[in-house]
Design a protein around this motif. Structure first.
Motif, PDB file in Angstrom:
ATOM      1  N   ALA A  31      -9.290 -10.924   2.928  1.00  0.00           N
ATOM      2  CA  ALA A  31      -8.464  -9.715   3.055  1.00  0.00           C
ATOM      3  C   ALA A  31      -7.638  -9.463   1.799  1.00  0.00           C
ATOM      4  CB  ALA A  31      -7.550  -9.837   4.266  1.00  0.00           C
ATOM      5  N   VAL A  32      -7.103 -10.521   1.219  1.00  0.00           N
ATOM      6  CA  VAL A  32      -6.240 -10.372   0.047  1.00  0.00           C
ATOM      7  C   VAL A  32      -7.062 -10.099  -1.206  1.00  0.00           C
ATOM      8  CG1 VAL A  32      -4.620 -11.606  -1.443  1.00  0.00           C
ATOM      9  CG2 VAL A  32      -4.352 -11.696   1.023  1.00  0.00           C
ATOM     10  N   ARG A  33      -8.262 -10.635  -1.291  1.00  0.00           N
ATOM     11  CA  ARG A  33      -9.092 -10.482  -2.493  1.00  0.00           C
ATOM     12  C   ARG A  33      -9.909  -9.192  -2.497  1.00  0.00           C
ATOM     13  NH1 ARG A  33     -10.222 -14.016  -6.240  1.00  0.00           N
ATOM     14  NH2 ARG A  33     -12.358 -13.263  -6.336  1.00  0.00           N
ATOM     15  N   ARG A  34      -9.586  -8.296  -1.629  1.00  0.00           N
ATOM     16  CA  ARG A  34     -10.321  -7.028  -1.598  1.00  0.00           C
ATOM     17  C   ARG A  34     -10.119  -6.283  -2.912  1.00  0.00           C
ATOM     18  NH1 ARG A  34      -6.503  -3.071  -0.773  1.00  0.00           N
ATOM     19  NH2 ARG A  34      -4.555  -3.861   0.011  1.00  0.00           N
ATOM     20  N   PRO A  35     -11.047  -5.408  -3.277  1.00  0.00           N
ATOM     21  CA  PRO A  35     -10.894  -4.630  -4.519  1.00  0.00           C
ATOM     22  C   PRO A  35      -9.662  -3.736  -4.438  1.00  0.00           C
ATOM     23  CG  PRO A  35     -13.096  -4.386  -3.614  1.00  0.00           C
ATOM     24  CD  PRO A  35     -12.295  -5.142  -2.603  1.00  0.00           C
ATOM     25  N   ARG A  36      -8.976  -3.636  -5.539  1.00  0.00           N
ATOM     26  CA  ARG A  36      -7.789  -2.784  -5.582  1.00  0.00           C
ATOM     27  C   ARG A  36      -8.213  -1.322  -5.636  1.00  0.00           C
ATOM     28  NH1 ARG A  36      -4.688  -5.597 -10.419  1.00  0.00           N
ATOM     29  NH2 ARG A  36      -5.890  -3.990 -11.437  1.00  0.00           N
ATOM     30  N   PRO A  37      -7.488  -0.473  -4.919  1.00  0.00           N
ATOM     31  CA  PRO A  37      -7.777   0.952  -5.013  1.00  0.00           C
ATOM     32  C   PRO A  37      -7.550   1.454  -6.446  1.00  0.00           C
ATOM     33  CG  PRO A  37      -6.327   0.495  -3.149  1.00  0.00           C
ATOM     34  CD  PRO A  37      -6.471  -0.771  -3.934  1.00  0.00           C
ATOM     35  N   ALA A  38      -8.272   2.489  -6.833  1.00  0.00           N
ATOM     36  CA  ALA A  38      -8.183   3.015  -8.194  1.00  0.00           C
ATOM     37  C   ALA A  38      -6.770   3.451  -8.534  1.00  0.00           C
ATOM     38  CB  ALA A  38      -9.147   4.196  -8.342  1.00  0.00           C
ATOM     39  N   ARG A  39      -6.027   3.966  -7.564  1.00  0.00           N
ATOM     40  CA  ARG A  39      -4.665   4.424  -7.868  1.00  0.00           C
ATOM     41  C   ARG A  39      -3.756   3.257  -8.225  1.00  0.00           C
ATOM     42  NH1 ARG A  39      -1.407   4.477  -2.865  1.00  0.00           N
ATOM     43  NH2 ARG A  39      -2.763   3.671  -1.251  1.00  0.00           N
ATOM     44  N   LEU A  40      -3.996   2.052  -7.660  1.00  0.00           N
ATOM     45  CA  LEU A  40      -3.202   0.878  -8.019  1.00  0.00           C
ATOM     46  C   LEU A  40      -3.597   0.370  -9.403  1.00  0.00           C
ATOM     47  CD1 LEU A  40      -2.945  -1.218  -4.730  1.00  0.00           C
ATOM     48  CD2 LEU A  40      -1.208   0.209  -5.797  1.00  0.00           C
ATOM     49  N   GLN A  41      -4.895   0.423  -9.706  1.00  0.00           N
ATOM     50  CA  GLN A  41      -5.339  -0.010 -11.025  1.00  0.00           C
ATOM     51  C   GLN A  41      -4.767   0.891 -12.101  1.00  0.00           C
ATOM     52  OE1 GLN A  41      -9.593  -0.120 -10.810  1.00  0.00           O
ATOM     53  NE2 GLN A  41      -9.629  -2.017  -9.640  1.00  0.00           N
ATOM     54  N   ALA A  42      -4.694   2.189 -11.828  1.00  0.00           N
ATOM     55  CA  ALA A  42      -4.163   3.140 -12.807  1.00  0.00           C
ATOM     56  C   ALA A  42      -2.658   2.947 -12.990  1.00  0.00           C
ATOM     57  CB  ALA A  42      -4.461   4.562 -12.367  1.00  0.00           C
ATOM     58  N   ALA A  43      -1.966   2.596 -11.871  1.00  0.00           N
ATOM     59  CA  ALA A  43      -0.514   2.411 -11.953  1.00  0.00           C
ATOM     60  C   ALA A  43      -0.172   1.169 -12.750  1.00  0.00           C
ATOM     61  CB  ALA A  43       0.082   2.322 -10.549  1.00  0.00           C
ATOM     62  N   GLU A  81       0.836  -1.204   0.000  1.00  0.00           N
ATOM     63  CA  GLU A  81       0.000   0.000   0.000  1.00  0.00           C
ATOM     64  C   GLU A  81       0.872   1.256   0.000  1.00  0.00           C
ATOM     65  OE1 GLU A  81      -4.010   1.565   0.327  1.00  0.00           O
ATOM     66  OE2 GLU A  81      -3.368  -0.503   0.173  1.00  0.00           O
ATOM     67  N   ARG A  82       1.928   1.231   0.779  1.00  0.00           N
ATOM     68  CA  ARG A  82       2.822   2.393   0.861  1.00  0.00           C
ATOM     69  C   ARG A  82       3.599   2.604  -0.431  1.00  0.00           C
ATOM     70  NH1 ARG A  82       5.412   1.816   6.890  1.00  0.00           N
ATOM     71  NH2 ARG A  82       3.453   2.103   8.003  1.00  0.00           N
ATOM     72  N   ARG A  83       3.979   1.512  -1.059  1.00  0.00           N
ATOM     73  CA  ARG A  83       4.784   1.617  -2.285  1.00  0.00           C
ATOM     74  C   ARG A  83       3.948   1.573  -3.554  1.00  0.00           C
ATOM     75  NH1 ARG A  83      10.390  -1.557  -1.098  1.00  0.00           N
ATOM     76  NH2 ARG A  83      10.952  -0.281   0.691  1.00  0.00           N
ATOM     77  N   ASN A  84       2.638   1.488  -3.382  1.00  0.00           N
ATOM     78  CA  ASN A  84       1.733   1.491  -4.528  1.00  0.00           C
ATOM     79  C   ASN A  84       2.051   0.321  -5.475  1.00  0.00           C
ATOM     80  OD1 ASN A  84      -0.419   2.534  -5.872  1.00  0.00           O
ATOM     81  ND2 ASN A  84       0.740   4.098  -6.949  1.00  0.00           N
ATOM     82  N   SER A  85       2.151  -0.895  -4.897  1.00  0.00           N
ATOM     83  CA  SER A  85       2.618  -2.047  -5.659  1.00  0.00           C
ATOM     84  C   SER A  85       1.588  -3.177  -5.680  1.00  0.00           C
ATOM     85  CB  SER A  85       3.915  -2.560  -5.036  1.00  0.00           C
ATOM     86  OG  SER A  85       4.274  -3.804  -5.571  1.00  0.00           O
ATOM     87  N   LEU A  86       1.309  -3.671  -6.863  1.00  0.00           N
ATOM     88  CA  LEU A  86       0.461  -4.853  -6.991  1.00  0.00           C
ATOM     89  C   LEU A  86       1.243  -6.130  -6.700  1.00  0.00           C
ATOM     90  CD1 LEU A  86      -1.652  -4.053 -10.155  1.00  0.00           C
ATOM     91  CD2 LEU A  86      -2.372  -4.059  -7.786  1.00  0.00           C
TER      92      LEU A  86
END
Length: 134
Positions: A120-132, A77-82
């Motif tokens: 917990a792991v299968r939660r929806p990805r935040p839009a900023r991660l999807q865009a990255a 989350e901090r590093r914006n990494s999938l």
């Protein structure tokens, strides 16, 4: 990290700690011994009582994996990494495989932890991660 994810991870870790306590205190074996001719004593024993203290290492596996998943998700989350979310999923799959390896013993007690971690792991990805896209 989302509040829902934190709650799921905290619940999973709490259950994992209960598994350790259960290994120490929950009587899961029936015992019988012959005290003298014609006298049979019945009792119960815990996982640790029958298998020794080394079983605590096995019982602690869900707690360890829960901590690792939480750390990986927080770092991701901090590093914006999938990639972190994928690594967390691999850890959860590893625990699920361990559940299958020990289905009739301690693996049954791990099922709630595994289910919570999957959620917990299968939660929806935040839009900023999807865009990255990383």
């Amino acid at each position: 990290m989302a509040r829902r994810t934190r709650r799921l991870l905290l619940t999973a870790f709490s259950w994992a700690l209960l598994v350790i306590v259960a290994a120490l205190a929950l009587p899961v074996y029936d015992t019988q011994s012959q005290a003298s001719p014609g006298v049979v004593r019945s009792g119960t024993a815990t996982l640790v009582g029958v298998n020794g203290p080394r079983v605590l290492l096995i019982a602690a596996l869900p707690a360890l994996i829960t901590l690792l998943v939480a750390a990986v998700l927080e770092l991701g989350e901090r590093r914006n990494s999938l990639a972190a979310q994928r690594l967390a999923a691999v850890l959860v799959v590893g625990l699920a495989i361990a559940n299958l390896a020990a289905p009739l013993s301690i693996g049954v007690l791990w099922l709630p932890v595994t289910a919570l971690l999957v959620t917990a792991v299968r939660r929806p990805r935040p839009a900023r991660l999807q865009a990255a896209g990383s």
